[in-house]
Design an enzyme around this catalytic site. Structure first.
Site, PDB file in Angstrom:
ATOM      1  N   THR A  19      24.326  24.694  -9.814  1.00  0.00           N
ATOM      2  CA  THR A  19      24.219  25.119 -11.203  1.00  0.00           C
ATOM      3  C   THR A  19      24.358  23.899 -12.101  1.00  0.00           C
ATOM      4  O   THR A  19      24.800  22.831 -11.666  1.00  0.00           O
ATOM      5  CB  THR A  19      25.268  26.185 -11.570  1.00  0.00           C
ATOM      6  OG1 THR A  19      24.841  26.805 -12.794  1.00  0.00           O
ATOM      7  CG2 THR A  19      26.659  25.601 -11.758  1.00  0.00           C
ATOM      8  N   ASP A  71      10.005  20.436 -20.761  1.00  0.00           N
ATOM      9  CA  ASP A  71      10.189  21.452 -21.812  1.00  0.00           C
ATOM     10  C   ASP A  71       8.993  21.672 -22.741  1.00  0.00           C
ATOM     11  O   ASP A  71       9.135  22.344 -23.770  1.00  0.00           O
ATOM     12  CB  ASP A  71      11.430  21.116 -22.651  1.00  0.00           C
ATOM     13  CG  ASP A  71      12.714  21.424 -21.892  1.00  0.00           C
ATOM     14  OD1 ASP A  71      12.770  22.483 -21.239  1.00  0.00           O
ATOM     15  OD2 ASP A  71      13.634  20.600 -21.939  1.00  0.00           O
ATOM     16  N   TRP A 118      15.694  34.030 -18.186  1.00  0.00           N
ATOM     17  CA  TRP A 118      14.454  33.234 -18.029  1.00  0.00           C
ATOM     18  C   TRP A 118      13.641  33.751 -16.834  1.00  0.00           C
ATOM     19  O   TRP A 118      12.411  33.831 -16.892  1.00  0.00           O
ATOM     20  CB  TRP A 118      14.756  31.756 -17.819  1.00  0.00           C
ATOM     21  CG  TRP A 118      15.376  30.972 -18.947  1.00  0.00           C
ATOM     22  CD1 TRP A 118      16.342  30.007 -18.815  1.00  0.00           C
ATOM     23  CD2 TRP A 118      15.059  30.995 -20.371  1.00  0.00           C
ATOM     24  NE1 TRP A 118      16.664  29.464 -20.041  1.00  0.00           N
ATOM     25  CE2 TRP A 118      15.890  30.049 -21.015  1.00  0.00           C
ATOM     26  CE3 TRP A 118      14.176  31.747 -21.146  1.00  0.00           C
ATOM     27  CZ2 TRP A 118      15.857  29.820 -22.398  1.00  0.00           C
ATOM     28  CZ3 TRP A 118      14.147  31.527 -22.525  1.00  0.00           C
ATOM     29  CH2 TRP A 118      14.962  30.582 -23.135  1.00  0.00           C
ATOM     30  N   ARG A 123      21.723  33.280 -19.068  1.00  0.00           N
ATOM     31  CA  ARG A 123      20.399  32.936 -19.603  1.00  0.00           C
ATOM     32  C   ARG A 123      19.407  32.611 -18.484  1.00  0.00           C
ATOM     33  O   ARG A 123      18.206  32.843 -18.620  1.00  0.00           O
ATOM     34  CB  ARG A 123      20.478  31.808 -20.630  1.00  0.00           C
ATOM     35  CG  ARG A 123      19.231  31.779 -21.514  1.00  0.00           C
ATOM     36  CD  ARG A 123      19.374  30.984 -22.799  1.00  0.00           C
ATOM     37  NE  ARG A 123      19.875  29.655 -22.628  1.00  0.00           N
ATOM     38  CZ  ARG A 123      21.116  29.256 -22.935  1.00  0.00           C
ATOM     39  NH1 ARG A 123      21.990  30.108 -23.441  1.00  0.00           N
ATOM     40  NH2 ARG A 123      21.504  28.008 -22.745  1.00  0.00           N
ATOM     41  N   ASP A 175      14.667  27.923 -15.718  1.00  0.00           N
ATOM     42  CA  ASP A 175      14.108  27.897 -17.079  1.00  0.00           C
ATOM     43  C   ASP A 175      12.633  27.468 -17.088  1.00  0.00           C
ATOM     44  O   ASP A 175      11.867  27.833 -17.983  1.00  0.00           O
ATOM     45  CB  ASP A 175      14.869  26.919 -17.981  1.00  0.00           C
ATOM     46  CG  ASP A 175      16.362  26.845 -17.729  1.00  0.00           C
ATOM     47  OD1 ASP A 175      16.785  27.107 -16.597  1.00  0.00           O
ATOM     48  OD2 ASP A 175      17.093  26.493 -18.651  1.00  0.00           O
TER      49      ASP A 175
HETATM   50  N1  GLY Z   1      16.541  25.503 -21.082  1.00  0.00           N
HETATM   51  C1  GLY Z   1      17.862  25.206 -21.444  1.00  0.00           C
HETATM   52  C2  GLY Z   1      18.725  26.379 -21.680  1.00  0.00           C
HETATM   53  O1  GLY Z   1      18.367  27.515 -21.467  1.00  0.00           O
HETATM   54  O2  GLY Z   1      19.848  26.151 -22.084  1.00  0.00           O
END
Ligand code: GLY
Length: 397
Positions: A234, A115, A250, A246, A174
């Site tokens: 998932t 991250d 991303w 989400r 992500d």
């Molecule tokens: N990267 C974690 C989320 O989008 O929840």
């Protein structure tokens, strides 16, 4: 009594045109959003300033919840402050932007997850862009070195999370969002390997994460000997085969950014495909703020994810400027509608409420009943980014 047809048509035209007249000019929507964002963020910055080392995360049960630098969300609040400072260079905003950015510094040594792009580029990256503070660049240099320790030359990707009994080498969609940070550091430190790593990661993800309709899996895990996927699952979505909202956001943002940075046509094609999947999805609500998963079984009786809408809007604004095809104006129109929705009283906090967060109705991890239908700092970050992108376009025209 019969009403003549012409009279009905004229009344309909009048009603439609009244509707149009009533719509606020976009510039006013943008300014209102930025004003509320500034007021809310300064309140939140002051509230959390006394909690040593902590960064805002969400507001639940009338309480502001925070995290340390270790959380993946740590960089977003300083990032919001930097964007607001860019819009309005007030000393008070800068003071808080610097204070909260410092609180993230230790993240530069993290090597057990992927991250670092979120953590460091939103905070130190924006801070460096706006102030030129060379210490911020040094922090990012260390962070980039930490991030690339997770790259594997067989898989040709950056490992997102640590291995588990289920996943040898998990990569989540992500992770595309970390590449902007690496590409920036490739330029700043003339490090060609960061550029190759980013490009390889994006190509590997393009090959393995997407289905034929351009929706994406959340997690793809690779066999570390062969480099071939052994699982497609998932983590935060409704099902392995579903389109977690989400995650789609991303992917769209990631490939739009990769096209901006590399000019490679396959990334533009991918961004267009993902945009089309999202924009034409039958389960997208009229206000264009998606449910937490496009395939959630209880739609329309389930929660939204305003964070996904904010990320999509910001990405579509950028895509509309990069793409020369006839689709480009549609991307911009769609993003504008999303921004109008997010700036309405349904989503934008009433000043003085929402614990100082900007947007309402985001969803973190529905499956774990964690942060469901709450404010989230990443929703606020991409919302303010989208407002600034739109404002810039308006000023140019
Ligand atoms: N990267 C974690 C989320 O989008 O929840």
């Amino acid at each position: 009594m019969k009403i003549p047809i012409l009279c009905i048509i004229s009344m309909a035209i009048l009603l439609i045109s009244c509707g149009n007249v009533k719509q606020e000019p976009l510039s006013e929507v943008i300014e209102y959003g930025l004003t509320v964002a500034t007021e809310q963020t300064l309140f939140l910055a002051k509230e959390v300033s006394r909690r040593e080392g902590q960064l805002p995360r969400t507001y639940e049960d009338n309480e502001i919840k925070t995290s340390s630098y270790r959380a993946w969300i740590s960089g977003f609040f300083p990032g919001v402050l930097w964007y607001l400072y860019e819009n309005n260079p007030m000393d008070e905003i800068r003071k808080y932007a610097e204070m909260y950015t410092e609180r993230v510094e230790e993240a530069k040594k993290i090597t057990n997850n992927h991250d670092l792009g979120f953590m460091l580029y939103c905070s130190f990256g924006n801070g460096y862009r706006l102030t030129g503070n060379s210490h911020y660049l040094d922090v990012m240099k260390t962070g980039a070195q930490s991030l690339v320790t997770r790259y594997d030359k067989t898989v040709l990707a950056i490992k997102s999370w640590e291995s588990s009994s289920e996943w040898q080498f998990p990569v989540i969609i992500d992770n595309m969002m970390n590449l902007e940070f690496l590409l920036f550091m490739a330029k700043e430190s003339q490090n060609e390997s960061y550029r190759n790593i980013s490009d390889n990661h994006a190509r590997t993800t393009l090959k393995n994460h997407f289905r034929s309709d351009y929706s994406s899996y959340h997690v793809v895990s690779y066999d570390t000997i062969t480099g071939i996927p052994h699982a497609k699952n998932t983590h935060q979505g409704y099902a392995d085969s579903s389109a977690w909202a989400r995650g789609q956001a991303w992917g769209l943002y990631g490939y739009t950014m990769m096209y901006r940075e590399t000019n490679r046509s396959e990334y533009l094609e991918q961004a267009r495909g993902v945009a089309s999947f999202i924009m034409n999805h039958p389960n997208m609500p009229v206000d264009k703020v998606p449910y937490w998963d496009f395939n959630a079984p209880d739609i329309p009786n389930t929660v939204r994810d305003a964070s996904a809408a904010a990320i999509i809007a910001s990405a579509l604004i950028e895509l509309s400027q990069l793409d020369n095809s006839i689709e480009a104006p549609k991307y911009l129109e769609y993003a504008k509608e999303q921004i109008r929705s997010l700036t309405s009283s349904t989503y934008l906090a009433k000043p003085g409420t929402n614990g100082g967060f900007i947007l309402r109705h985001s969803t973190g991890n529905y499956n774990k009943n964690s942060e469901v239908d709450v404010p989230l700092t990443y929703a606020d970050y991409y919302y303010v980014e989208a407002l600034l992108r739109l404002k810039k376009l308006q000023n140019e025209n």
